[in-house]
Design an enzyme around this catalytic site. Sequence first.
Site, PDB file in Angstrom:
ATOM      1  N   PHE A 155       0.809  -1.223   0.000  1.00 32.22           N
ATOM      2  CA  PHE A 155       0.000   0.000   0.000  1.00 32.22           C
ATOM      3  C   PHE A 155       0.841   1.271   0.000  1.00 32.22           C
ATOM      4  O   PHE A 155       0.334   2.353  -0.311  1.00 32.22           O
ATOM      5  CB  PHE A 155      -0.921   0.020   1.240  1.00 32.22           C
ATOM      6  CG  PHE A 155      -0.227   0.405   2.515  1.00 32.22           C
ATOM      7  CD1 PHE A 155       0.004   1.743   2.837  1.00 32.22           C
ATOM      8  CD2 PHE A 155       0.241  -0.570   3.399  1.00 32.22           C
ATOM      9  CE1 PHE A 155       0.672   2.091   4.014  1.00 32.22           C
ATOM     10  CE2 PHE A 155       0.905  -0.221   4.567  1.00 32.22           C
ATOM     11  CZ  PHE A 155       1.122   1.116   4.871  1.00 32.22           C
ATOM     12  N   LYS A 179      -1.436  -7.160  -9.347  1.00 26.30           N
ATOM     13  CA  LYS A 179      -2.411  -7.142  -8.248  1.00 26.30           C
ATOM     14  C   LYS A 179      -2.003  -5.972  -7.341  1.00 26.30           C
ATOM     15  O   LYS A 179      -1.070  -6.087  -6.550  1.00 26.30           O
ATOM     16  CB  LYS A 179      -2.356  -8.469  -7.485  1.00 26.30           C
ATOM     17  CG  LYS A 179      -3.647  -8.855  -6.797  1.00 26.30           C
ATOM     18  CD  LYS A 179      -4.017  -8.091  -5.575  1.00 26.30           C
ATOM     19  CE  LYS A 179      -3.186  -8.230  -4.365  1.00 26.30           C
ATOM     20  NZ  LYS A 179      -3.591  -7.207  -3.347  1.00 26.30           N
ATOM     21  N   GLU A 182      -4.957  -3.806  -2.117  1.00 19.39           N
ATOM     22  CA  GLU A 182      -6.397  -3.529  -1.986  1.00 19.39           C
ATOM     23  C   GLU A 182      -6.646  -2.292  -1.132  1.00 19.39           C
ATOM     24  O   GLU A 182      -7.742  -1.743  -1.120  1.00 19.39           O
ATOM     25  CB  GLU A 182      -7.137  -4.756  -1.418  1.00 19.39           C
ATOM     26  CG  GLU A 182      -6.798  -5.131   0.010  1.00 19.39           C
ATOM     27  CD  GLU A 182      -5.537  -5.997   0.138  1.00 19.39           C
ATOM     28  OE1 GLU A 182      -4.628  -5.879  -0.712  1.00 19.39           O
ATOM     29  OE2 GLU A 182      -5.461  -6.783   1.106  1.00 19.39           O
ATOM     30  N   ARG A 183      -5.585  -1.829  -0.415  1.00 22.75           N
ATOM     31  CA  ARG A 183      -5.769  -0.634   0.410  1.00 22.75           C
ATOM     32  C   ARG A 183      -5.506   0.646  -0.382  1.00 22.75           C
ATOM     33  O   ARG A 183      -6.006   1.701  -0.029  1.00 22.75           O
ATOM     34  CB  ARG A 183      -4.871  -0.713   1.646  1.00 22.75           C
ATOM     35  CG  ARG A 183      -5.407  -1.775   2.614  1.00 22.75           C
ATOM     36  CD  ARG A 183      -4.652  -1.802   3.906  1.00 22.75           C
ATOM     37  NE  ARG A 183      -3.423  -2.559   3.789  1.00 22.75           N
ATOM     38  CZ  ARG A 183      -2.567  -2.739   4.791  1.00 22.75           C
ATOM     39  NH1 ARG A 183      -2.793  -2.193   5.958  1.00 22.75           N
ATOM     40  NH2 ARG A 183      -1.484  -3.469   4.628  1.00 22.75           N
ATOM     41  N   SER A 232       5.056  -7.146   3.228  1.00 23.37           N
ATOM     42  CA  SER A 232       5.567  -7.464   4.565  1.00 23.37           C
ATOM     43  C   SER A 232       6.312  -8.803   4.569  1.00 23.37           C
ATOM     44  O   SER A 232       6.141  -9.636   3.671  1.00 23.37           O
ATOM     45  CB  SER A 232       4.417  -7.490   5.563  1.00 23.37           C
ATOM     46  OG  SER A 232       3.517  -8.503   5.181  1.00 23.37           O
ATOM     47  N   CYS A 287       9.781   1.488   3.530  1.00 24.42           N
ATOM     48  CA  CYS A 287      10.619   0.345   3.908  1.00 24.42           C
ATOM     49  C   CYS A 287      12.059   0.774   4.163  1.00 24.42           C
ATOM     50  O   CYS A 287      12.861  -0.001   4.664  1.00 24.42           O
ATOM     51  CB  CYS A 287      10.580  -0.721   2.826  1.00 24.42           C
ATOM     52  SG  CYS A 287      11.398  -0.199   1.341  1.00 24.42           S
ATOM     53  N   GLU A 387       9.101  -4.935  12.952  1.00 30.01           N
ATOM     54  CA  GLU A 387       8.716  -3.807  12.102  1.00 30.01           C
ATOM     55  C   GLU A 387       7.380  -3.240  12.593  1.00 30.01           C
ATOM     56  O   GLU A 387       6.414  -3.995  12.765  1.00 30.01           O
ATOM     57  CB  GLU A 387       8.575  -4.253  10.640  1.00 30.01           C
ATOM     58  CG  GLU A 387       8.207  -3.088   9.735  1.00 30.01           C
ATOM     59  CD  GLU A 387       8.092  -3.457   8.263  1.00 30.01           C
ATOM     60  OE1 GLU A 387       7.420  -4.458   7.949  1.00 30.01           O
ATOM     61  OE2 GLU A 387       8.678  -2.736   7.434  1.00 30.01           O
TER      62      GLU A 387
HETATM   63  P1  NAD Z   1       1.334  -6.706   2.941  1.00 33.97           P
HETATM   64  O1  NAD Z   1       2.298  -7.809   3.017  1.00 33.97           O
HETATM   65  O2  NAD Z   1       0.214  -6.667   3.928  1.00 33.97           O
HETATM   66  O3  NAD Z   1       0.615  -6.708   1.501  1.00 33.97           O
HETATM   67  C1  NAD Z   1       1.375  -6.769   0.307  1.00 33.97           C
HETATM   68  C2  NAD Z   1       0.555  -7.505  -0.744  1.00 33.97           C
HETATM   69  O4  NAD Z   1       0.353  -8.850  -0.306  1.00 33.97           O
HETATM   70  C3  NAD Z   1      -0.822  -6.893  -0.948  1.00 33.97           C
HETATM   71  O5  NAD Z   1      -1.077  -6.834  -2.317  1.00 33.97           O
HETATM   72  C4  NAD Z   1      -1.759  -7.848  -0.223  1.00 33.97           C
HETATM   73  O6  NAD Z   1      -3.022  -7.972  -0.839  1.00 33.97           O
HETATM   74  C5  NAD Z   1      -1.032  -9.175  -0.275  1.00 33.97           C
HETATM   75  N1  NAD Z   1      -1.258 -10.007   0.909  1.00 33.97           N
HETATM   76  C6  NAD Z   1      -1.343  -9.580   2.194  1.00 33.97           C
HETATM   77  N2  NAD Z   1      -1.512 -10.643   3.024  1.00 33.97           N
HETATM   78  C7  NAD Z   1      -1.513 -11.747   2.254  1.00 33.97           C
HETATM   79  C8  NAD Z   1      -1.632 -13.143   2.518  1.00 33.97           C
HETATM   80  N3  NAD Z   1      -1.788 -13.599   3.761  1.00 33.97           N
HETATM   81  N4  NAD Z   1      -1.598 -14.000   1.484  1.00 33.97           N
HETATM   82  C9  NAD Z   1      -1.435 -13.545   0.219  1.00 33.97           C
HETATM   83  N5  NAD Z   1      -1.326 -12.235  -0.088  1.00 33.97           N
HETATM   84  C10 NAD Z   1      -1.357 -11.341   0.894  1.00 33.97           C
HETATM   85  O7  NAD Z   1       2.164  -5.347   2.946  1.00 33.97           O
HETATM   86  P2  NAD Z   1       1.608  -3.871   3.093  1.00 33.97           P
HETATM   87  O8  NAD Z   1       1.153  -3.659   4.499  1.00 33.97           O
HETATM   88  O9  NAD Z   1       0.674  -3.559   1.981  1.00 33.97           O
HETATM   89  O10 NAD Z   1       2.936  -3.031   2.826  1.00 33.97           O
HETATM   90  C11 NAD Z   1       3.843  -2.682   3.838  1.00 33.97           C
HETATM   91  C12 NAD Z   1       4.965  -3.675   3.912  1.00 33.97           C
HETATM   92  O11 NAD Z   1       5.677  -3.684   2.687  1.00 33.97           O
HETATM   93  C13 NAD Z   1       5.993  -3.319   4.983  1.00 33.97           C
HETATM   94  O12 NAD Z   1       6.367  -4.499   5.632  1.00 33.97           O
HETATM   95  C14 NAD Z   1       7.144  -2.743   4.197  1.00 33.97           C
HETATM   96  O13 NAD Z   1       8.401  -2.842   4.815  1.00 33.97           O
HETATM   97  C15 NAD Z   1       7.073  -3.572   2.958  1.00 33.97           C
HETATM   98  N6  NAD Z   1       7.750  -2.919   1.849  1.00 33.97           N
HETATM   99  C16 NAD Z   1       8.973  -3.393   1.518  1.00 33.97           C
HETATM  100  C17 NAD Z   1       9.675  -2.793   0.490  1.00 33.97           C
HETATM  101  C18 NAD Z   1      11.048  -3.280   0.121  1.00 33.97           C
HETATM  102  O14 NAD Z   1      11.580  -2.836  -0.874  1.00 33.97           O
HETATM  103  N7  NAD Z   1      11.649  -4.197   0.864  1.00 33.97           N
HETATM  104  C19 NAD Z   1       9.132  -1.697  -0.195  1.00 33.97           C
HETATM  105  C20 NAD Z   1       7.875  -1.245   0.172  1.00 33.97           C
HETATM  106  C21 NAD Z   1       7.186  -1.867   1.207  1.00 33.97           C
END
Ligand code: NAD
Length: 502
Positions: A155, A179, A182-183, A232, A287, A387
């Site tokens: 997001f 994909k 969704e947020r 994440s 991140c 985190e």
């Molecule tokens: P998230 O993991 O909740 O969601 C990321 C994606 O995964 C979304 O599209 C979501 O729909 C999907 N998703 C979530 N839970 C799932 C599950 N159980 N099964 C399958 N798909 C699932 O992450 P977020 O909260 O949207 O984003 C923040 C996170 O992203 C933080 O941890 C941040 O550090 C990380 N991030 C990392 C980088 C990097 O380069 N390392 C860059 C940006 C963000």
Amino acid sequence: MKITQTRDALQNFIGGTWVPSDTDRYEDVPNPATGEVLGRVPLSTREEVDAAVEAARCAFPMWSQTPVVDRTRIMFRFQQLLLEHQHELAERITQENGKNMSEAHAEVMRAIEMVEFAAGMTPLMKGETLPNIARDIDCEMLRFPLGVVAGIAPFNFPLMVPMWMYPIAITAGNTFVLKPSERTPLSTVLAVELLKKAGLPDGVFNVVNGAHEVVNGLLEHPDVQAVSFVGSQPVAEHVYKTASAHGKRVQALAGAKNHHLVMADTDLARAAKTIASSAFGCAGERCMAASVVVVVEDAADTLVQHLLHEANQLKLGNGVEPGVDLGPVIRDSHRQKIHSYIQTGLAEGAALVRDGREDAAQHDKGFFTGPTIFDRAEAQMAIVREEIFAPFLSIVRVHDFEAGLDVIKQSPYGNGACIYTNSGKRARDFAHRVEAGMVGVNVGVPAPMGFFAFTGWKKSFYGDLHANGSDGIEFFTKKKTITTRWFDDGDTNIGSQQTFVK
Ligand code: NAD
């Protein structure tokens, strides 16, 4: 450009047209600064994933055969359109994510840089040749796209992170299924309209909105060749394991806990300004945000005072308003989680220097929380190890440089790490020895521009080839090596072949 499909349900973009989802499950997309519902996102079904992958599969022969110079011309047009619409894009990012307008503008520019990198694809697709590798035998390596590839986004950078994925992928000749989070699914709607306007053929880029079911559908789909994920840590691990078990190439960029080491020889006021901007900018939802300060004892009291001063200067509010520094966090549930970490920090015995809950109490609408600072934290505490993804800074005091490096080593994450010092020797030592993949020397957010790979380590990355830079090209292409010999008519001498196989 008119913003479409916001107040009503979003649709999926399949085969070049917007298609309503068949699902009966939707989530609201609120503006985090006001709570106003901007739109509803469908939690699409596996059948819709199948339809998008099929559209991408059908478009692949045409697109992969399109000369790379023609593919890049579409990126040049896309880049121009993004520049023309940058303000509208930034507004949309602020509305759905909450970051302020100057942060949103910066995101648009970082996204555009990715398109500029992809527009330079022609020389990057070149292979290698070595004539006469054995007598009269030539060898060449050619680079090909993989086929249908997928991207799954978080997001926090709704425009930029998807552009770490699809501009490189499609300009290299792949077809794509995205994909979005969704947020924050709304910025992608604008990007699609601009891609269409830039002349991208139908089926090359597809979008399926939704959550877990769409993700799992992509991870298991036999026609998806590679998955690029950002999100994440637990989800990154799931994506990596599931997609690789299904035979796919995977890059999964994960969570972070970025440590900033402050030495006593630096200008502490300047270091505090840089750290506060890193920790509290974008509400700490980056991140590469600073989340742990490791400071040598001699500098600690002064640094803490400077950090408190910087945090107190920040104006909280709706990011569309001028002068706002700190917008809301993404959801009320996230704010509650942040506030529960304040309880955790207190229970663990760290010293609460600034409590963001007090700022939260002054906002009756939106998901606001102010900067939180804990002093006298320790490496094994949850507020240092886990985190939180928030404007939340934990300070660990150490005796010296070596003890600082040791604290950083204990972190399960290894995305970024920074040092503040006037000593070149110290900085070099830090850069070479610290266990993190992206290092800042007197720089607060050492996120490399798209021309370099985004090189997280430890639990911040799952895979081999990172996103962006030359790794990005490698990830979205496969190589073929061709060994060739030609004969003159009537030439029966195969001696050189015997030499070759020796
Ligand atoms: P998230 O993991 O909740 O969601 C990321 C994606 O995964 C979304 O599209 C979501 O729909 C999907 N998703 C979530 N839970 C799932 C599950 N159980 N099964 C399958 N798909 C699932 O992450 P977020 O909260 O949207 O984003 C923040 C996170 O992203 C933080 O941890 C941040 O550090 C990380 N991030 C990392 C980088 C990097 O380069 N390392 C860059 C940006 C963000």
